[in-house]
Write a protein that holds these residues in place. Sequence first.
Motif, PDB file in Angstrom:
ATOM      1  N   PRO A 183     -10.565  -1.905 -15.245  1.00  0.00           N
ATOM      2  CA  PRO A 183      -9.374  -1.098 -14.983  1.00  0.00           C
ATOM      3  C   PRO A 183      -8.081  -1.918 -15.056  1.00  0.00           C
ATOM      4  O   PRO A 183      -7.128  -1.643 -14.355  1.00  0.00           O
ATOM      5  N   TRP A 184      -8.061  -2.946 -15.915  1.00  0.00           N
ATOM      6  CA  TRP A 184      -6.892  -3.821 -16.070  1.00  0.00           C
ATOM      7  C   TRP A 184      -7.029  -4.578 -17.396  1.00  0.00           C
ATOM      8  O   TRP A 184      -8.087  -4.546 -18.036  1.00  0.00           O
ATOM      9  N   PRO A 185      -5.959  -5.267 -17.846  1.00  0.00           N
ATOM     10  CA  PRO A 185      -6.066  -6.082 -19.062  1.00  0.00           C
ATOM     11  C   PRO A 185      -7.196  -7.102 -18.929  1.00  0.00           C
ATOM     12  O   PRO A 185      -7.356  -7.713 -17.873  1.00  0.00           O
ATOM     13  N   THR A 256      -0.125  -5.538 -11.958  1.00  0.00           N
ATOM     14  CA  THR A 256      -1.496  -5.771 -12.397  1.00  0.00           C
ATOM     15  C   THR A 256      -2.217  -6.712 -11.440  1.00  0.00           C
ATOM     16  O   THR A 256      -3.377  -6.478 -11.063  1.00  0.00           O
ATOM     17  N   LEU A 257      -1.536  -7.775 -11.035  1.00  0.00           N
ATOM     18  CA  LEU A 257      -2.148  -8.714 -10.096  1.00  0.00           C
ATOM     19  C   LEU A 257      -2.533  -8.012  -8.802  1.00  0.00           C
ATOM     20  O   LEU A 257      -3.630  -8.214  -8.265  1.00  0.00           O
ATOM     21  N   ASN A 258      -1.648  -7.168  -8.314  1.00  0.00           N
ATOM     22  CA  ASN A 258      -1.911  -6.438  -7.072  1.00  0.00           C
ATOM     23  C   ASN A 258      -3.131  -5.529  -7.222  1.00  0.00           C
ATOM     24  O   ASN A 258      -3.986  -5.452  -6.334  1.00  0.00           O
ATOM     25  N   SER A 274      -3.456 -13.563  -2.424  1.00  0.00           N
ATOM     26  CA  SER A 274      -2.456 -14.604  -2.620  1.00  0.00           C
ATOM     27  C   SER A 274      -1.200 -13.995  -3.226  1.00  0.00           C
ATOM     28  O   SER A 274      -1.258 -12.924  -3.851  1.00  0.00           O
ATOM     29  N   ASN A 275      -0.081 -14.679  -3.050  1.00  0.00           N
ATOM     30  CA  ASN A 275       1.150 -14.133  -3.633  1.00  0.00           C
ATOM     31  C   ASN A 275       1.235 -14.491  -5.126  1.00  0.00           C
ATOM     32  O   ASN A 275       0.502 -15.351  -5.620  1.00  0.00           O
ATOM     33  N   PHE A 276       2.142 -13.829  -5.805  1.00  0.00           N
ATOM     34  CA  PHE A 276       2.218 -13.941  -7.256  1.00  0.00           C
ATOM     35  C   PHE A 276       2.421 -15.381  -7.714  1.00  0.00           C
ATOM     36  O   PHE A 276       1.777 -15.855  -8.655  1.00  0.00           O
ATOM     37  N   ALA A 277       3.309 -16.123  -7.042  1.00  0.00           N
ATOM     38  CA  ALA A 277       3.651 -17.481  -7.458  1.00  0.00           C
ATOM     39  C   ALA A 277       2.471 -18.442  -7.356  1.00  0.00           C
ATOM     40  O   ALA A 277       2.439 -19.467  -8.030  1.00  0.00           O
ATOM     41  N   GLU A 278       1.498 -18.117  -6.508  1.00  0.00           N
ATOM     42  CA  GLU A 278       0.313 -18.966  -6.384  1.00  0.00           C
ATOM     43  C   GLU A 278      -0.678 -18.753  -7.524  1.00  0.00           C
ATOM     44  O   GLU A 278      -1.535 -19.604  -7.775  1.00  0.00           O
TER      45      GLU A 278
END
Length: 282
Positions: A183-185, A256-258, A274-278
């Motif tokens: 369900p994602w790239p 997408t990450l979320n 984890s947050n996006f920057a990590e």
Amino acid sequence: MKTIKIAGVPEHFNLPWHLCIENKEFETEGINLEWTDVPEGTGKLCQMLRNDETDIAVILTEGIIKDIVAGNPSKIVQVYVESPLIWGIHVDAKSKYKTLSDLENKKVAISRIGSGSQLMAYVNAGNLGWNPENLKFEIVNTIDGAVEALSNGTADYFMWERFMTKPLVDAGIFRKIGECPTPWPCFVIAVRNEILENHFEIIEKILKIINQKTAHFKQIENIGIMLATRYNQQETDILEWLSLTEWSQEQLTPETLNKVQNQLLELGLIDKKSNFAEIAIS
């Protein structure tokens, strides 16, 4: 000439890399890009990044996100294939299993722990309302290992990209009884943090070259015949696969990450987000 090591699965998605290497497109920029085929897939690729055995991995999105959350010192620099990966759900051609419901609580053949074949077994279980705690796994390393495990009964079913496994279906070795698209790239490009810190400009050059290739990949003359020949596929199957596949030249989005992390968390495959920057560069 700077040597950079890159690894990925020996599948049709990665032909753009091989064409760039064969055409010496990286060499013209002073880069010796050394490709390693990794038939074991995402779990092995994660291990290679951790062990400094590769600098770059072309890798399944959910697998590398899970491993970065678990401490892999790498970051996603870009989405590589935007379209979903369509996982075929396969049983031995002679098996008694006819429907997906027959596979509940049965043993799954997986390439290794942390692989896409394992993670997608959890996703499939979630989709079907099965209890993921009841999943049982048999590590088989490669497609050949899966053939052996399904034929001798040490595993009951195997999930793998459906076009790469279709020759086994056509040959009467596997029977496909279902599909489970991500369900994602499906693929991203991940780079070790040490390489990003010390050679970021080289990574930028590599991305520019591969993005130019993937943007026009479908327009390459006789690309269907080339893919079919190199990857032991029927040209009609390859043309269908090409019609469903979209490469990307864009970075991973927070949305997408979320979505991926929420799914992994829900399935109990990670214990925190984890947050996006990590995880990725913006």
